[in-house]
Scaffold this motif. Structure first.
Motif, mmCIF file in Angstrom:
data_model
loop_
_atom_site.group_PDB
_atom_site.id
_atom_site.type_symbol
_atom_site.label_atom_id
_atom_site.label_comp_id
_atom_site.label_asym_id
_atom_site.label_seq_id
_atom_site.Cartn_x
_atom_site.Cartn_y
_atom_site.Cartn_z
ATOM 1 N N UNK A 15 -5.896 6.894 1.684
ATOM 2 C CA UNK A 15 -6.086 5.442 1.712
ATOM 3 C C UNK A 15 -6.255 4.951 3.150
ATOM 4 N N UNK A 16 -7.264 4.098 3.366
ATOM 5 C CA UNK A 16 -7.593 3.632 4.704
ATOM 6 C C UNK A 16 -8.831 4.295 5.269
ATOM 7 N N UNK A 17 -9.336 5.339 4.574
ATOM 8 C CA UNK A 17 -10.556 6.010 5.025
ATOM 9 C C UNK A 17 -11.777 5.154 4.695
ATOM 10 N N UNK A 18 -12.702 5.035 5.654
ATOM 11 C CA UNK A 18 -13.967 4.346 5.415
ATOM 12 C C UNK A 18 -15.045 5.395 5.167
ATOM 13 N N UNK A 19 -15.814 5.189 4.099
ATOM 14 C CA UNK A 19 -16.862 6.128 3.712
ATOM 15 C C UNK A 19 -18.195 5.385 3.646
ATOM 16 N N UNK A 20 -19.215 5.940 4.283
ATOM 17 C CA UNK A 20 -20.568 5.396 4.157
ATOM 18 C C UNK A 20 -21.115 5.740 2.780
ATOM 19 N N UNK A 21 -21.697 4.759 2.107
ATOM 20 C CA UNK A 21 -22.303 5.036 0.803
ATOM 21 C C UNK A 21 -23.694 5.619 1.030
ATOM 22 N N UNK A 22 -23.887 6.852 0.554
ATOM 23 C CA UNK A 22 -25.185 7.506 0.695
ATOM 24 C C UNK A 22 -26.068 7.306 -0.523
ATOM 25 N N UNK A 23 -25.433 7.045 -1.658
ATOM 26 C CA UNK A 23 -26.170 6.847 -2.911
ATOM 27 C C UNK A 23 -25.193 6.261 -3.931
ATOM 28 N N UNK A 51 -2.745 -4.265 -0.430
ATOM 29 C CA UNK A 51 -1.921 -3.891 0.722
ATOM 30 C C UNK A 51 -2.602 -2.818 1.567
ATOM 31 N N UNK A 52 -3.248 -1.868 0.891
ATOM 32 C CA UNK A 52 -3.956 -0.808 1.625
ATOM 33 C C UNK A 52 -5.070 -1.413 2.467
ATOM 34 N N UNK A 53 -5.755 -2.414 1.911
ATOM 35 C CA UNK A 53 -6.803 -3.099 2.661
ATOM 36 C C UNK A 53 -6.233 -3.836 3.857
ATOM 37 N N UNK A 54 -5.073 -4.474 3.646
ATOM 38 C CA UNK A 54 -4.429 -5.224 4.730
ATOM 39 C C UNK A 54 -3.991 -4.281 5.847
ATOM 40 N N UNK A 55 -3.449 -3.123 5.457
ATOM 41 C CA UNK A 55 -2.972 -2.150 6.447
ATOM 42 C C UNK A 55 -4.130 -1.615 7.290
ATOM 43 N N UNK A 56 -5.295 -1.471 6.659
ATOM 44 C CA UNK A 56 -6.457 -0.929 7.374
ATOM 45 C C UNK A 56 -7.203 -2.003 8.160
ATOM 46 N N UNK A 57 -6.785 -3.255 8.015
ATOM 47 C CA UNK A 57 -7.514 -4.399 8.569
ATOM 48 C C UNK A 57 -7.976 -4.263 10.010
ATOM 49 N N UNK A 58 -7.058 -3.948 10.962
ATOM 50 C CA UNK A 58 -7.482 -3.881 12.367
ATOM 51 C C UNK A 58 -8.569 -2.836 12.605
#
Length: 265
Positions: free
Chosen positions: A127-135, A245-252
C-alpha cells in the motif's frame, strides 16, 4: 435529454467565462488519495465547486473531492484539476462519468492525467505504491461510445507520457488496470479471475474515462495508487476507511510525484 457533447461544450463555455481563460492545455482527475496534492501543482488561477458547472453534480462518496481548480504549472501550462469524479457505480449512466473528460477536451485540453486508488495483485506492491497504467481491461460491460464509433485502443495509455513519467521517477512500475462495476469490492475469486486475464490492479473507475478521452483525441497518462492488497491476497478484509487512510498516508509522496510529472508534461 441533453446531447452529451453539447452539454460538455456548454460546460466548457461556462468555465471559459468563469475563469476568463480561453483554453487549457491539460486536465487531471484526482482519485482516492490524490487530491491532497492539488495545491502543489502550480500557481492557482481560481477554483469553483463542480456542482455549479453545467452537467456536473456534487460528489456522493466520502473522501472524494468536488472542486475544479485551475493552475499554471511550472512548465507554463494551464491545467484544470478535477478533485472529484462521478463513478459508474452511482447508477447515473456512463455520460456523467465521462462528462469531465469531454468538458476538458471542449476547453482545449490535449493531455489527460487520470489517477485512482485501487487494489493491487502484485505482492511486491505494498500500500502506497504508485503504478503507471500501461493498459486496461474494462469489465463494466459499458462504453461511452455510441453507434458505430470505432476508436483504436492499441495505445490507450500514451507510451510517450509514460516515458516522461519515468524521467521523474525511473522506478515507477507499470501494470494493467481492471475496472469492475462496483460499488461492492471484488471477491477473492474475481480478483483471481482478473489476474488470469492479465490484470495487476483492480478498481472502479478510469477505463470509461480513458475510452472517452481517446475518442476526443486526448493523450492519456494513468496513475494508480495501490491502497490495499486485493481481496484474497491479504488476511485483512477490505474497508473503505482504511483505503482512504492509505491514500492520506501516501499524500506527501503523491503530491511530489504528481507535481514532478505535471512539470514535464
Amino acid at each position: 435529454m441533453h446531447d452529451p457533447f453539447e452539454l460538455a461544450a456548454e460546460a466548457a463555455d461556462f468555465l471559459r467565462r468563469h475563469f476568463d481563460v480561453d483554453r487549457i492545455d491539460l486536465a487531471l482527475v484526482l482519485g482516492s488519495g490524490w487530491s491532497s496534492g492539488a495545491d502543489q501543482l502550480g500557481e492557482s488561477l481560481g477554483e469553483i465547486e463542480l456542482g455549479a458547472v453545467p452537467g456536473f453534480s456534487k460528489p456522493v462518496v466520502s473522501g472524494h473531492g468536488g472542486a475544479l481548480k485551475l493552475v499554471r504549472t511550472q512548465g507554463g501550462k494551464v491545467a484544470a484539476i478535477f478533485t472529484g469524479r462521478t463513478h459508474y457505480y452511482e447508477g447515473r449512466g456512463v455520460e456523467p462519468v465521462v462528462h469531465g473528460v469531454r468538458t476538458a477536451a471542449k476547453w482545449g485540453a490535449e493531455t489527460l492525467v487520470l489517477t485512482n486508488g485501487c487494489g493491487g495483485l502484485n505482492p511486491a506492491w505494498a500500500p502506497g505504491t504508485v503504478v503507471l497504467i500501461g493498459d486496461h481491461i474494462n469489465l463494466t460491460s459499458d462504453t461511452p461510445l455510441r453507434g458505430a464509433t470505432f476508436i483504436d485502443m492499441s495505445e490507450a495509455y500514451s507510451k510517450r507520457l509514460r516515458e516522461l513519467a519515468h524521467t521523474v521517477d525511473p522506478d515507477l512500475p507499470e501494470g494493467v488496470y481492471v475496472q469492475f462495476r462496483g460499488p461492492q469490492y471484488e471477491t477473492p475469486a474475481e480478483v483471481r479471475m482478473a489476474g488470469i486475464l492479465g490484470g495487476d490492479l483492480v478498481g472502479m473507475s478510469t477505463t470509461l474515462e480513458t475510452i472517452a478521452a481517446r475518442e476526443a483525441g486526448l493523450e492519456v497518462l494513468g496513475l494508480s495508487l495501490v491502497t490495499n492488497a486485493a481481496a484474497g491476497l491479504s488476511e485483512e478484509n477490505l474497508n473503505h476507511a482504511e483505503v482512504l487512510q492509505a491514500g492520506k498516508d501516501a499524500g506527501p509522496r503523491l503530491a511530489g510525484l504528481l507535481a514532478g510529472i505535471v512539470g514535464v508534461l
